[in-house]
Design an enzyme around this catalytic site. Structure first.
Site, PDB file in Angstrom:
ATOM      1  N   ASP A  32    -110.362 -10.026 -23.163  1.00 27.66           N
ATOM      2  CA  ASP A  32    -110.789  -8.797 -22.473  1.00 27.66           C
ATOM      3  C   ASP A  32    -111.973  -8.216 -23.234  1.00 27.66           C
ATOM      4  O   ASP A  32    -112.006  -8.264 -24.471  1.00 27.66           O
ATOM      5  CB  ASP A  32    -109.604  -7.813 -22.472  1.00 27.66           C
ATOM      6  N   ASP A  88    -109.404  -2.800 -20.672  1.00 22.64           N
ATOM      7  CA  ASP A  88    -108.477  -2.472 -19.578  1.00 22.64           C
ATOM      8  C   ASP A  88    -107.222  -3.349 -19.612  1.00 22.64           C
ATOM      9  O   ASP A  88    -106.380  -3.280 -18.721  1.00 22.64           O
ATOM     10  CB  ASP A  88    -109.170  -2.550 -18.207  1.00 22.64           C
ATOM     11  N   ASP A 130    -111.664 -10.846 -18.877  1.00 22.69           N
ATOM     12  CA  ASP A 130    -112.803 -10.772 -17.956  1.00 22.69           C
ATOM     13  C   ASP A 130    -113.898 -11.752 -18.390  1.00 22.69           C
ATOM     14  O   ASP A 130    -113.787 -12.412 -19.433  1.00 22.69           O
ATOM     15  CB  ASP A 130    -113.336  -9.332 -17.872  1.00 22.69           C
ATOM     16  N   ASP A 161    -111.189 -23.243  -9.388  1.00 19.05           N
ATOM     17  CA  ASP A 161    -109.899 -23.398  -8.728  1.00 19.05           C
ATOM     18  C   ASP A 161    -110.054 -22.805  -7.332  1.00 19.05           C
ATOM     19  O   ASP A 161    -110.421 -21.639  -7.195  1.00 19.05           O
ATOM     20  CB  ASP A 161    -108.866 -22.600  -9.541  1.00 19.05           C
ATOM     21  N   ASP A 188    -106.200 -26.111  -4.936  1.00 17.07           N
ATOM     22  CA  ASP A 188    -104.861 -25.570  -5.052  1.00 17.07           C
ATOM     23  C   ASP A 188    -104.026 -25.856  -3.805  1.00 17.07           C
ATOM     24  O   ASP A 188    -104.506 -25.665  -2.679  1.00 17.07           O
ATOM     25  CB  ASP A 188    -104.971 -24.048  -5.232  1.00 17.07           C
ATOM     26  N   HIS A 208    -100.806 -22.932 -15.834  1.00 11.71           N
ATOM     27  CA  HIS A 208    -100.407 -21.548 -15.519  1.00 11.71           C
ATOM     28  C   HIS A 208     -99.132 -21.475 -14.671  1.00 11.71           C
ATOM     29  O   HIS A 208     -98.612 -20.392 -14.453  1.00 11.71           O
ATOM     30  CB  HIS A 208    -101.558 -20.857 -14.790  1.00 11.71           C
ATOM     31  N   ASP A 209     -98.662 -22.598 -14.164  1.00 18.06           N
ATOM     32  CA  ASP A 209     -97.417 -22.613 -13.378  1.00 18.06           C
ATOM     33  C   ASP A 209     -96.240 -23.108 -14.206  1.00 18.06           C
ATOM     34  O   ASP A 209     -95.154 -23.336 -13.663  1.00 18.06           O
ATOM     35  CB  ASP A 209     -97.563 -23.531 -12.157  1.00 18.06           C
TER      36      ASP A 209
END
Ligand code: TEU
Length: 594
Positions: A63, A67, A71, A140, A242, A370-371
């Site tokens: 980041d 926040d 990013d 992706d 995806d 990430h899954d």
């Protein structure tokens, strides 16, 4: 002479025109536009076969504005870190505009950037930054479905007369209830959602925030191809497609065949026109660029081969689920078998998939994304005693198999599952849906949450652990998902200059793969297949033999083999004093040149 002058003059003009044409005011210059070589080949020169892919989940990488969400500016500040890993290609999880019901897998505008990540200019700077460092970038792309906040869906769901109505799958309510379809992220498990304004039901294989796009409509397909060209013309180097296996549907909605009951995902994944669409996509888009493409492909070996058989002209690579989904108890939400997993059976799955692409197509290798939970917790041992060696052992595995390795951010420093106690600590739509389902059925919520400590997707999404300062150096604000408290000791800064660290082991292993063609292109053969503790294999290329021994257990284990190790040279090992031997210490990994 004059002929030559004219030729070189026109050549200069042509080059000038080409330069002007490809110079985009905001974007990096496209360098991917060499026509793809589509001749059937298993040629060793296909660059994506030799690449090591590093996956970045931008939301959790770095980041820059406090926040609590990663990013682009943050990722830009870490470009040199990625460069110094030695990887060739980065896979960025979705970065498009999105209401983030499924963290970007619900796209509301395909040609805009998620505002939390920055602007298109920031994206261009990130892409440029990778390219300057000779790292390619995979985007992706989620095109089985979009977000219910996409303009197409907003218009379509307002009226049957909308020009976008047929961009989606609808069942008119005057025909009664729609034929049952299963949804992965729907609490009721029902893929049809009623929409009042059109008095019809729309289809969503994922959550009702993610309406499925109607690929049977050629206009929709053309829109998708146009959008793909937009990104490729910017200069990106490929797509990870995806959930693409779900895009074609049998719109007669026949009852589900008996053999797929309980495994409906597999049925949905093989729609009648799937491969026609892939071939059309290749013709219309991919064949015009020098890029790489990878499908998230469900199915068996024959099904996945269809995506990657070069003669079929579809995609380059695909990844599948059989090995990664192994070892869970049936009929429960990813509850790991308390007895552990059967290594012999797991090896056989790898044998089947690795051999399938021996002479045709190309495979992929991954232990996390990430899954998935963190590979160290799921397939290794994250106890203080063994975390270091077992993490290095798994890195050796990923980088010594045939097939392009996909390596997940944070695994290089041995990040492990955070293991949340309370449901409130989770963010993931899949977990929250499944929790609600267990609750509605009066199921054992405690048991469910215990299982999730091992298998939930959020375990793999916690922020990157950069150093031991506030929030692991990820953000100065409260992170969107908790940082693993072990960041004080498990972090990049602590490992950067330690030659024996996980991080430096990963770098060494990448270099070893790059310098050892047998590890990339060599034949692959299991050694001591029935050994319940050791995963061992031989890679052979042009007479050069490399043996890989991996002890998957927390005890000494022995490889039974006739291979002559007397002259073997240790190329790499995860203990400080490795020697060429068949007797392996707990989680020991050895890469031996024979
Ligand atoms: O995953 C597709 C998919 O089939 C998932 O259901 C997967 O099996 C599941 O995450 C395993 O727990 C893709 C993305 O990778 C995933 O992050 C998205 O949530 C999903 O599509 C919907 O877009």
């Amino acid at each position: 002479m004059s002929f030559h002058r004219t030729t070189s003059f026109s050549l200069t003009l042509a080059l000038l025109a080409l330069t002007l044409f490809s110079c985009q005011p905001n974007g990096p210059k496209s360098d991917n536009k060499t026509a793809q070589n589509n001749t059937p080949t298993t040629a060793k020169s296909d660059w994506w076969k030799e690449a090591v892919v590093y996956q970045i989940y931008p939301r959790s990488f770095q980041d820059s504005d406090g926040d609590g969400l990663g990013d682009f500016k943050g990722s830009i500040s870490r470009l040199d870190y990625v460069k110094n890993l030695g990887v060739d290609m980065v896979w960025l999880n979705p970065v498009y505009a999105s209401p983030n019901k499924d963290n970007g897998y619900d796209i509301s505008d395909y040609q805009n950037i998620m505002k939390e990540f920055g602007t298109m200019e920031d994206f261009d700077r990130l892409l440029n930054g990778f390219h300057e460092r000779k790292i390619k970038v995979f985007m992706d792309l989620v095109v089985n479905h979009c977000s219910n906040e996409h303009e197409w869906f907003k218009s379509a769901s307002a009226s049957r007369e909308s020009p976008y109505y047929n961009y989606f799958h609808w069942w008119p309510a005057e025909n009664g209830k729609p034929p049952y379809r299963w949804s992965i992220f729907d609490e009721k498990g029902d893929a049809w959602e009623y929409n009042k304004a059109t008095n019809s039901y729309y289809l969503h294989y994922f959550s009702d925030y993610q309406p499925d796009l109607n690929w049977e409509n050629p206009k929709l397909r053309e829109e998708i191809y146009k959008m793909m060209r937009f990104w490729l013309d910017k200069g990106i180097d490929g797509f990870r497609l995806d959930a693409i296996a779900f895009c074609s549907k049998d719109t007669n909605w026949p009852p589900l065949p008996e053999q797929y009951k309980g495994n409906w995902g597999m049925y949905y994944a093989n729609g009648p026109h799937l491969h026609e669409y892939m071939q059309e996509m290749n013709r219309e888009v991919f064949s015009k660029y020098n890029i790489a493409t990878v499908a998230e492909a469900l199915g068996d070996v024959e099904g996945v081969m269809k995506f990657v058989d070069p003669e079929r002209k579809e995609l380059n690579m695909a990844y599948s689920f059989e090995a990664i989904d192994f070892g869970y108890l049936p009929k429960e939400y990813k509850m790991p078998d308390p007895k552990g997993y059967d290594l012999v059976a797991w090896k056989k799955i790898y044998e089947k998939w690795t051999n399938a692409f021996e002479t045709k197509g190309w495979g992929t290798m991954y232990l996390a994304n990430h899954d998935q939970p963190r590979m160290l917790t799921r397939w290794g041992n994250d106890s203080p005693e063994f975390r270091d060696v077992s993490s290095k052992m798994l890195t050796t595995f990923v980088l010594s198999m045939r097939g392009t390795p996909y390596y997940y951010y944070g695994d290089e420093i041995g990040m492990n599952n955070i293991k949340f106690d309370k449901v409130e600590e989770y963010n993931d739509i899949e977990l929250l849906t499944n929790y609600a389902q267990v609750k509605a059925k009066g199921g054992d919520l405690k048991r469910f949450l215990e299982g999730m400590k091992i298998s939930s997707r959020d375990n793999g999404r916690t922020p990157m652990q950069w150093d031991n300062t506030l929030n692991s150096g990820f953000s100065t604000g409260a992170p969107w998902l908790k940082v693993n408290p072990n960041y004080t000791t498990v972090n990049v800064a602590a490992q950067q200059n330690d030659p024996a660290s996980n991080l430096n082991y990963f770098r060494k292993m990448i270099q070893l793969r790059k310098n050892t063609p047998a590890l990339i292109h060599g034949d692959w053969e299991l050694i001591d297949a029935e050994n319940p503790d050791v995963f061992a294999y031989l890679r052979t290329l042009d007479g050069k033999k490399v043996a890989v021994f991996l002890n998957f257990k927390a005890k000494q284990s022995t490889v039974r083999t006739d291979l002559d190790l007397t002259k073997a040279k240790v190329l790499l090992g995860n203990y400080t004093d490795p020697s060429a031997t068949v007797t392996l210490r707990p989680y020991e990994a050895l890469v031996l040149e024979l």
